[in-house]
Design a protein around this motif. Structure first.
Motif, PDB file in Angstrom:
ATOM      1  N   LYS A   1      -7.811   6.385  -0.463  1.00 13.96           N
ATOM      2  CA  LYS A   1      -7.499   5.832   0.856  1.00 13.96           C
ATOM      3  C   LYS A   1      -8.236   4.513   1.092  1.00 13.96           C
ATOM      4  CE  LYS A   1      -6.212  10.210   2.994  1.00 13.96           C
ATOM      5  NZ  LYS A   1      -6.508  11.213   4.052  1.00 13.96           N
ATOM      6  N   GLU A   2      -9.458   4.431   0.620  1.00 10.90           N
ATOM      7  CA  GLU A   2     -10.199   3.173   0.738  1.00 10.90           C
ATOM      8  C   GLU A   2      -9.556   2.096  -0.138  1.00 10.90           C
ATOM      9  OE1 GLU A   2     -14.595   1.291  -0.355  1.00 10.90           O
ATOM     10  OE2 GLU A   2     -14.392   3.468  -0.076  1.00 10.90           O
ATOM     11  N   TYR A   3      -9.145   2.480  -1.335  1.00  9.57           N
ATOM     12  CA  TYR A   3      -8.509   1.533  -2.254  1.00  9.57           C
ATOM     13  C   TYR A   3      -7.217   0.988  -1.649  1.00  9.57           C
ATOM     14  CZ  TYR A   3      -6.518  -0.252  -6.640  1.00  9.57           C
ATOM     15  OH  TYR A   3      -5.964  -1.050  -7.609  1.00  9.57           O
ATOM     16  N   GLN A   4      -6.416   1.858  -1.031  1.00  5.61           N
ATOM     17  CA  GLN A   4      -5.173   1.414  -0.395  1.00  5.61           C
ATOM     18  C   GLN A   4      -5.447   0.392   0.700  1.00  5.61           C
ATOM     19  OE1 GLN A   4      -3.525   5.885  -0.506  1.00  5.61           O
ATOM     20  NE2 GLN A   4      -2.561   4.607   1.028  1.00  5.61           N
TER      21      GLN A   4
ATOM     22  N   PRO B   1       0.805  -1.228   0.000  1.00  7.68           N
ATOM     23  CA  PRO B   1       0.000   0.000   0.000  1.00  7.68           C
ATOM     24  C   PRO B   1       0.836   1.275   0.000  1.00  7.68           C
ATOM     25  CG  PRO B   1      -0.149  -1.151   2.108  1.00  7.68           C
ATOM     26  CD  PRO B   1       0.521  -2.080   1.164  1.00  7.68           C
ATOM     27  N   GLU B   2       2.093   1.198   0.515  1.00 11.61           N
ATOM     28  CA  GLU B   2       2.930   2.398   0.542  1.00 11.61           C
ATOM     29  C   GLU B   2       3.304   2.847  -0.878  1.00 11.61           C
ATOM     30  OE1 GLU B   2       5.833  -1.078   0.693  1.00 11.61           O
ATOM     31  OE2 GLU B   2       3.865  -0.568   1.527  1.00 11.61           O
ATOM     32  N   LEU B   3       3.444   1.879  -1.809  1.00 13.59           N
ATOM     33  CA  LEU B   3       3.721   2.231  -3.204  1.00 13.59           C
ATOM     34  C   LEU B   3       2.478   2.822  -3.875  1.00 13.59           C
ATOM     35  CD1 LEU B   3       5.931  -0.729  -4.532  1.00 13.59           C
ATOM     36  CD2 LEU B   3       6.648   1.566  -3.820  1.00 13.59           C
ATOM     37  N   ILE B   4       1.320   2.281  -3.523  1.00 17.08           N
ATOM     38  CA  ILE B   4       0.061   2.812  -4.067  1.00 17.08           C
ATOM     39  C   ILE B   4      -0.115   4.261  -3.609  1.00 17.08           C
ATOM     40  CG2 ILE B   4      -2.447   2.550  -4.141  1.00 17.08           C
ATOM     41  CD1 ILE B   4      -2.003  -0.452  -3.554  1.00 17.08           C
ATOM     42  N   GLU B   5       0.165   4.495  -2.324  1.00 14.52           N
ATOM     43  CA  GLU B   5       0.060   5.851  -1.777  1.00 14.52           C
ATOM     44  C   GLU B   5       1.030   6.798  -2.481  1.00 14.52           C
ATOM     45  OE1 GLU B   5       0.265   8.134   2.563  1.00 14.52           O
ATOM     46  OE2 GLU B   5       0.977   6.074   2.362  1.00 14.52           O
ATOM     47  N   LYS B   6       2.209   6.296  -2.803  1.00 19.53           N
ATOM     48  CA  LYS B   6       3.223   7.107  -3.477  1.00 19.53           C
ATOM     49  C   LYS B   6       2.789   7.495  -4.888  1.00 19.53           C
ATOM     50  CE  LYS B   6       8.258   7.035  -4.164  1.00 19.53           C
ATOM     51  NZ  LYS B   6       9.475   6.176  -4.075  1.00 19.53           N
ATOM     52  N   ALA B   7       1.985   6.649  -5.533  1.00 17.23           N
ATOM     53  CA  ALA B   7       1.574   6.885  -6.922  1.00 17.23           C
ATOM     54  C   ALA B   7       0.432   7.882  -7.055  1.00 17.23           C
ATOM     55  CB  ALA B   7       1.177   5.556  -7.570  1.00 17.23           C
ATOM     56  N   PHE B   8      -0.444   7.938  -6.045  1.00 20.63           N
ATOM     57  CA  PHE B   8      -1.681   8.716  -6.176  1.00 20.63           C
ATOM     58  C   PHE B   8      -1.639  10.034  -5.404  1.00 20.63           C
ATOM     59  CE2 PHE B   8      -3.169   4.579  -7.480  1.00 20.63           C
ATOM     60  CZ  PHE B   8      -4.232   4.830  -8.338  1.00 20.63           C
ATOM     61  N   TYR B   9      -2.353  11.005  -5.928  1.00 22.03           N
ATOM     62  CA  TYR B   9      -2.645  12.240  -5.202  1.00 22.03           C
ATOM     63  C   TYR B   9      -3.579  11.879  -4.044  1.00 22.03           C
ATOM     64  CZ  TYR B   9      -4.272  17.023  -4.399  1.00 22.03           C
ATOM     65  OH  TYR B   9      -4.587  18.240  -3.840  1.00 22.03           O
ATOM     66  N   PRO B  10      -3.396  12.462  -2.841  1.00 23.92           N
ATOM     67  CA  PRO B  10      -4.184  12.055  -1.673  1.00 23.92           C
ATOM     68  C   PRO B  10      -5.697  12.162  -1.833  1.00 23.92           C
ATOM     69  CG  PRO B  10      -2.317  13.401  -0.995  1.00 23.92           C
ATOM     70  CD  PRO B  10      -2.358  13.448  -2.493  1.00 23.92           C
ATOM     71  N   GLU B  11      -6.158  13.055  -2.703  1.00 23.45           N
ATOM     72  CA  GLU B  11      -7.602  13.238  -2.894  1.00 23.45           C
ATOM     73  C   GLU B  11      -8.111  12.559  -4.167  1.00 23.45           C
ATOM     74  OE1 GLU B  11      -9.226  14.623  -0.435  1.00 23.45           O
ATOM     75  OE2 GLU B  11      -7.300  14.957   0.566  1.00 23.45           O
ATOM     76  N   ALA B  12      -7.313  11.669  -4.731  1.00 26.83           N
ATOM     77  CA  ALA B  12      -7.710  11.003  -5.983  1.00 26.83           C
ATOM     78  C   ALA B  12      -8.879  10.053  -5.755  1.00 26.83           C
ATOM     79  CB  ALA B  12      -6.524  10.232  -6.557  1.00 26.83           C
ATOM     80  N   ASN B  13      -9.625   9.850  -6.817  1.00 22.25           N
ATOM     81  CA  ASN B  13     -10.733   8.885  -6.804  1.00 22.25           C
ATOM     82  C   ASN B  13     -10.555   7.866  -7.915  1.00 22.25           C
ATOM     83  OD1 ASN B  13     -12.346   9.815  -4.630  1.00 22.25           O
ATOM     84  ND2 ASN B  13     -13.095  11.500  -5.903  1.00 22.25           N
ATOM     85  N   LEU B  14     -11.084   6.665  -7.683  1.00 21.27           N
ATOM     86  CA  LEU B  14     -11.108   5.616  -8.701  1.00 21.27           C
ATOM     87  C   LEU B  14     -12.550   5.410  -9.137  1.00 21.27           C
ATOM     88  CD1 LEU B  14      -8.645   5.001  -6.626  1.00 21.27           C
ATOM     89  CD2 LEU B  14      -8.524   2.836  -7.847  1.00 21.27           C
TER      90      LEU B  14
END
Length: 371
Positions: free
Chosen positions: A70-73, A42-55
């Protein structure tokens, strides 16, 4: 005038260098996403995305499902960190302008034979690229779980001459289309990576035209992998593409030789070539020191078909047929303008561009037996 010209040249080289740097940085972000989701990090996922991003995903009823990053992580936090979960990601394309970019990634799940397409919007924020949005959909077609590695050349000229050459576009598209239709992923590697020159583009051929305007395919040819970016165990076969460029850079590349022989010897894979692409196998040796093709049936572009009085021929570093025969191969071919394929175990070779599809079909046939 000279100062103006120098200024334009400097601007050109700056834009090329800048574009390459941006593409590399965007790739790093996408690989953080791919590796984070494939290895439960999850730390790599967090590194890739803007904190307010949505999927923007689909729920079980195929309705829009908006998931905050954050839910996705959190989906990956309770899984064993670092363990490969069977999810395979490949970058398909990237397109950037200034501080915004779009990207396409395919996600493969071989266990249930499924394939997803992820589309990303990225933006450079505080001098760092971040994914600000992702949309995904399941591809209803066949999953592309097995991979074929096409070996291509960076050579744009015959040797040190100014005579232009390239990789045969017809050989590329005929083999590529055959593999894709059968459910395979195709990657491209060249000695230097990056853009490769093309030749023999027939705009009257409908298949060639369709791929000439296929943005994903052309992106892959513009961004071929470097040898050190290739993991041999990921591939079922290597396929050497022809065209005059195949005579230069590829045959002497020890890095590519190691990749091909690792796939062949360590992972029970296939080595194949077509036309002048057969030049790529002349230096391949097995672990016992013998040439791969010793006492084996091999085909390629015959020496007798070359235009000996043509300017390009003077720059050939060697003759394909003669070199193979001198090193123990049994070289076979048919009259001009005929498809001719030789299959000798896990070595599959073709005579000319007309043989491209038939070589690919033989590879597919053999892989079914091997699997």
């Amino acid at each position: 005038m000279k100062n103006s010209l120098l200024f334009l040249i400097l601007i050109f080289f700056y834009s090329v260098t800048y574009g390459q740097t941006e593409s590399h940085e965007i790739k790093e972000v996408l690989f953080n996403y791919i590796n984070g989701t494939s290895y439960n990090k999850p730390e790599l996922i967090e590194k890739a995305f803007y904190p307010e991003a949505n999927l923007f995903l689909d729920n079980k009823e195929n309705n829009l499902w908006i998931v905050p990053i954050k839910e996705y992580q959190s989906w990956y936090k309770n899984k064993k960190q670092g363990d490969f979960n069977g999810r395979i990601g490949n970058i398909v394309s990237i397109d950037s302008t200034n501080n915004i970019a779009t990207a396409k990634v395919e996600i493969l799940f071989p266990d249930d034979n499924s394939r997803y397409i992820d589309l990303f919007i990225l933006k450079k924020i505080d001098n760092k690229w971040k994914i600000i949005s992702k949309a995904a959909t399941k591809d209803s077609g066949a999953a592309l779980s097995d991979k074929i590695l096409f070996i291509v050349s960076n050579a744009a000229h015959y040797g040190k001459s100014d005579i232009s050459t390239g990789n045969s576009f017809s050989e590329l598209v005929n083999a590529y289309s055959t593999f894709k239709s059968a459910g395979y992923t195709v990657d491209f590697v060249s000695p230097e990576g990056g853009t490769i020159p093309l030749s023999y583009i027939d705009t009257s051929d409908s298949l060639s035209m369709s791929y000439l305007y296929n943005s994903d395919f052309m992106y892959a040819l513009k961004h071929t992998y470097k040898p050190d970016e290739i993991t041999p165990q990921d591939y079922k076969a290597v396929h050497y593409i022809g065209g005059g460029a195949a005579m230069y850079g590829v045959p002497e590349s020890q890095e590519i030789q190691k990749i091909a022989m690792a796939i062949y010897e360590q992972h029970n894979g296939i080595i194949s070539s077509v036309c002048h692409g057969t030049a790529g196998i002349v230096n391949l040796k097995t672990k016992d020191g013998n040439y791969l093709f010793k006492n084996k049936l091999v085909s390629g572009y015959p020496d007798s078909f070359e235009k000996k009085d043509a300017a390009y021929f003077k720059h050939f570093p060697f003759l394909i047929q003669k070199t193979l025969e001198d090193r123990g191969a049994v070289f076979k071919f048919s009259p001009r303008n005929n498809s001719h394929v030789e299959v000798d175990g896990r070595l599959i070779t073709g005579q000319n561009y007309l043989s491209s599809r038939d070589v690919a079909l033989k590879i597919i046939e053999q892989l079914k037996v091997l699997n």
